[in-house]
Enzyme design. Structure first.
Site, PDB file in Angstrom:
ATOM      1  N   TYR A 133       0.932  -1.295   0.077  1.00  0.00           N
ATOM      2  CA  TYR A 133       0.197  -0.181  -0.139  1.00  0.00           C
ATOM      3  C   TYR A 133       0.720   1.114  -0.066  1.00  0.00           C
ATOM      4  O   TYR A 133       1.645   1.055   1.277  1.00  0.00           O
ATOM      5  CB  TYR A 133      -1.299  -0.031   0.970  1.00  0.00           C
ATOM      6  CG  TYR A 133      -2.007   0.248   0.890  1.00  0.00           C
ATOM      7  CD1 TYR A 133      -2.587   1.184   0.121  1.00  0.00           C
ATOM      8  CD2 TYR A 133      -3.437  -1.501   1.647  1.00  0.00           C
ATOM      9  CE1 TYR A 133      -4.353   0.589  -0.281  1.00  0.00           C
ATOM     10  CE2 TYR A 133      -4.374  -1.248   0.542  1.00  0.00           C
ATOM     11  CZ  TYR A 133      -5.003   0.039   0.233  1.00  0.00           C
ATOM     12  OH  TYR A 133      -6.127  -0.481  -0.809  1.00  0.00           O
ATOM     13  N   GLU A 182      -0.326   4.964  -0.595  1.00  0.00           N
ATOM     14  CA  GLU A 182      -1.141   5.765  -0.715  1.00  0.00           C
ATOM     15  C   GLU A 182      -0.554   7.311  -0.249  1.00  0.00           C
ATOM     16  O   GLU A 182       0.480   7.431   0.830  1.00  0.00           O
ATOM     17  CB  GLU A 182      -2.464   6.229  -0.051  1.00  0.00           C
ATOM     18  CG  GLU A 182      -3.850   5.014  -0.219  1.00  0.00           C
ATOM     19  CD  GLU A 182      -4.442   4.904  -0.160  1.00  0.00           C
ATOM     20  OE1 GLU A 182      -4.856   5.982   1.664  1.00  0.00           O
ATOM     21  OE2 GLU A 182      -5.642   4.133   0.476  1.00  0.00           O
ATOM     22  N   ASP A 228      -7.293  14.281 -24.297  1.00  0.00           N
ATOM     23  CA  ASP A 228      -6.922  13.264 -23.999  1.00  0.00           C
ATOM     24  C   ASP A 228      -6.355  12.578 -24.941  1.00  0.00           C
ATOM     25  O   ASP A 228      -6.875  12.426 -26.106  1.00  0.00           O
ATOM     26  CB  ASP A 228      -8.810  12.764 -23.207  1.00  0.00           C
ATOM     27  CG  ASP A 228      -8.311  11.265 -23.276  1.00  0.00           C
ATOM     28  OD1 ASP A 228      -7.479  10.556 -23.425  1.00  0.00           O
ATOM     29  OD2 ASP A 228      -9.605  10.828 -23.167  1.00  0.00           O
ATOM     30  N   THR A 284      -4.333   6.564 -21.533  1.00  0.00           N
ATOM     31  CA  THR A 284      -3.789   5.414 -21.087  1.00  0.00           C
ATOM     32  C   THR A 284      -2.528   4.700 -21.847  1.00  0.00           C
ATOM     33  O   THR A 284      -1.855   5.369 -22.668  1.00  0.00           O
ATOM     34  CB  THR A 284      -4.917   4.453 -21.828  1.00  0.00           C
ATOM     35  OG1 THR A 284      -4.718   5.185 -23.456  1.00  0.00           O
ATOM     36  CG2 THR A 284      -6.085   4.566 -21.319  1.00  0.00           C
ATOM     37  N   LYS A 304      -3.027   1.356 -24.924  1.00  0.00           N
ATOM     38  CA  LYS A 304      -3.519   1.283 -26.606  1.00  0.00           C
ATOM     39  C   LYS A 304      -1.873   1.521 -27.136  1.00  0.00           C
ATOM     40  O   LYS A 304      -1.352   0.604 -27.138  1.00  0.00           O
ATOM     41  CB  LYS A 304      -3.866   2.751 -26.512  1.00  0.00           C
ATOM     42  CG  LYS A 304      -5.337   2.406 -25.677  1.00  0.00           C
ATOM     43  CD  LYS A 304      -6.050   2.890 -26.500  1.00  0.00           C
ATOM     44  CE  LYS A 304      -7.475   3.703 -25.374  1.00  0.00           C
ATOM     45  NZ  LYS A 304      -8.532   2.906 -24.203  1.00  0.00           N
ATOM     46  N   ARG A 353      -2.168  -2.079 -18.741  1.00  0.00           N
ATOM     47  CA  ARG A 353      -3.147  -1.581 -18.793  1.00  0.00           C
ATOM     48  C   ARG A 353      -3.131  -0.217 -17.585  1.00  0.00           C
ATOM     49  O   ARG A 353      -2.819  -1.238 -16.276  1.00  0.00           O
ATOM     50  CB  ARG A 353      -4.396  -2.276 -18.511  1.00  0.00           C
ATOM     51  CG  ARG A 353      -4.819  -3.221 -19.361  1.00  0.00           C
ATOM     52  CD  ARG A 353      -5.858  -3.499 -18.561  1.00  0.00           C
ATOM     53  NE  ARG A 353      -7.376  -2.939 -19.017  1.00  0.00           N
ATOM     54  CZ  ARG A 353      -7.479  -2.863 -20.771  1.00  0.00           C
ATOM     55  NH1 ARG A 353      -7.016  -3.736 -21.759  1.00  0.00           N
ATOM     56  NH2 ARG A 353      -8.400  -1.802 -21.372  1.00  0.00           N
TER      57      ARG A 353
END
Ligand code: PLP
Length: 475
Positions: free
Chosen positions: A67, A69, A244, A273, A276, A282
């Site tokens: 973790y 954060e 984007d 992203t 692609k 991903r």
């Protein structure tokens, strides 16, 4: 892709699958089968690709267990020094690759990246009533009472994005996505004659609507965008320009899109992203000018859950790959192949939205073949050709059945197909479409003429065998 990985990667995958198999054999079997299926299909989905074994292997580790954060050096958990390293390396590669002053590599997906970006723009731009009075520097530091007042302002901002049927994305202000509910949204389309972006009409819409955010970028527009012009429009109306570039980030990274076609020097905030055309894992990432960096950096926990350290590791590997000269060659081939595909389709009588392409995708209007996009998509799939149906501008069949199919070149270019092979792909696509007919008045049911699926399958298999996926990789 790295040159000589096959023996090591084969051994690594075999070992990994054996370990998985010992706990849940069905997952190992599905993973093996997925490789076989991907190897055997002509993948023309414009938003998909094949990441390198180095990228894929970087994801399968105990980095997943941590973790972390917060942000680099400022975490809500102890013991994050290695995640700090991973995130720093990925962000450094992103900054260097795209020439951006700031990069945030935590977003778990493209939609998450856009949500963080919207939040960051709101937090930076919207005047917070209690900000000065509270002595706070940032909206995130406001009291609850100030927030109560601010909520009304935050929820009343305007966003101008490309319409869905012109090729925009759901997150650019459309109803099924929160962006269409939290903003007053308006969209710009394309010229009805040329189907190209009409910058004058866009500027007029921006002058009238005066958005806080102007969004540029697309999922299904087959042309390049002039981002210098977009920025001029944004500046004139006082909007933040958010681009984007999820679909074409690989073409930016590979320097196929430069100057006015490179969004990064022109946009205030650029999202993408990583899976692609960029050929990574991903995920998403955000680039920003310094003015927005502080707010973007608060993406976790403001919008996002804990960062996926294993995926950030894979992003770092993919971005390192994209900085190699070979990636530039790949990106150029993606664009050249799209052109060859478009020319091949046009020569065989197909109609393409905008009449062609100058990026990585074509949008084929299937109306002339007497079928819907849905029927075309299914018939092509029967023949081993994987595309997706897509609305065309002013689509008479709506967003579900559609009148178009979107065909992209990034994945098959990664397998090594060139312009001659993409001309053959065009031939196969047209062969299927010419042999597909609707059943009665159904927009979904269809018949494929006898022998078509077998014939096209066999031809596709030849193309695929000559351009193997992960050559030498045996499980
Ligand atoms: N933005 C654009 C332009 C896209 O095309 C997509 C996905 O198709 C996204 C964002 C969302 O990406 P993700 O599926 O990773 O959330």
């Amino acid at each position: 892709m790295a040159a000589d990985y096959t023996d090591t990667a084969s051994a690594a995958y075999r070992a990994a699958l054996q370990v998985v198999e010992s706990v849940e054999p069905r997952i190992a079997a599905a993973t093996r089968k997925e490789l076989a299926d991907q190897r055997d299909s002509l993948k023309l989905i414009a938003s998909e690709n094949y990441a390198s074994p180095a990228v894929l292997l970087a994801m399968g580790s105990w980095l997943s267990d941590k973790y972390a954060e917060g942000t680099i050096g400022h975490r809500f958990y102890a013991g994050c020094q290695n995640v700090d390293t991973v995130e720093s390396v990925a962000a450094e590669h992103a900054r260097e690759l795209f020439g951006a002053p700031y990069a945030y590599v935590q977003p778990h997906s493209g939609i998450d990246a856009n949500l963080v970006a919207y939040w960051a723009i709101l937090a930076t731009r919207v005047e917070a009533p209690g900000l000065a009075a509270a002595g706070a520097k940032h909206v995130n530091e406001l009291s609850e009472a100030d927030w109560e007042a601010l909520r009304h302002t935050l929820g009343n901002q305007r966003l101008l994005g490309m319409s869905l049927d012109a090729g925009g994305h759901l997150t650019h202000g459309f109803r099924p996505n929160i962006s269409g509910k939290m903003f007053h949204q308006r969209s710009y389309g394309t010229d009805p004659e040329t189907e190209l972006l009409d910058y004058d009409a866009l500027a007029a819409a921006a002058r009238e609507f005066r958005p806080l955010i102007l969004v540029a970028g697309y999922s299904a527009y087959p042309r390049r965008i002039n981002f210098a012009t977009m920025r001029e429009i944004a500046d004139e109306v006082g909007a933040t320009l958010m681009v984007d570039m999820a679909h074409f980030a690989g073409l930016v990274a590979g320097k196929v899109f430069t100057g006015d076609e490179d969004p990064v020097p022109h946009a205030h905030v650029t999202t993408t992203t990583t899976h692609k055309s960029l050929r990574g894992p991903r995920g998403g990432l955000i680039l920003a000018v310094p003015e927005y960096a502080d707010a973007v950096d608060r993406g976790c926990p403001m919008v996002l859950g804990g960062p996926l350290a294993h995926v950030m590791a894979a992003k770092a590997v993919a971005l390192a790959e994209a900085r190699q000269p070979a990636f530039g060659t790949y990106a150029q081939h993606v664009a050249d192949n799209a052109k060859a595909l478009a020319d091949g389709l046009l020569r065989r009588g197909a109609r393409l939205v905008t009449g062609g392409t100058d990026n990585h995708l074509v949008l084929l209007d299937v109306t002339a073949f007497g079928v819907t996009g849905r029927q075309a998509e299914s018939a092509l799939l029967d023949a081993g050709v994987v595309t997706n149906r897509n609305a065309i501008p002013a689509d008479p069949n709506g967003a579900w059945y559609t009148s178009g199919i979107r065909v992209g070149t990034p994945a098959l270019t990664s397998r090594g197909l060139g312009t001659a092979e993409f001309d053959r792909v065009a031939e196969l696509v047209v062969d299927v479409l010419k042999n597909t007919s609707p059943t009665g008045s159904s927009k979904a049911k269809y018949t494929l003429a006898d022998g078509t699926a077998e014939r096209v399958h066999a031809a596709a298999a030849e193309l695929l065998a000559a351009n193997p996926l992960y050559p030498g990789l045996t499980l």
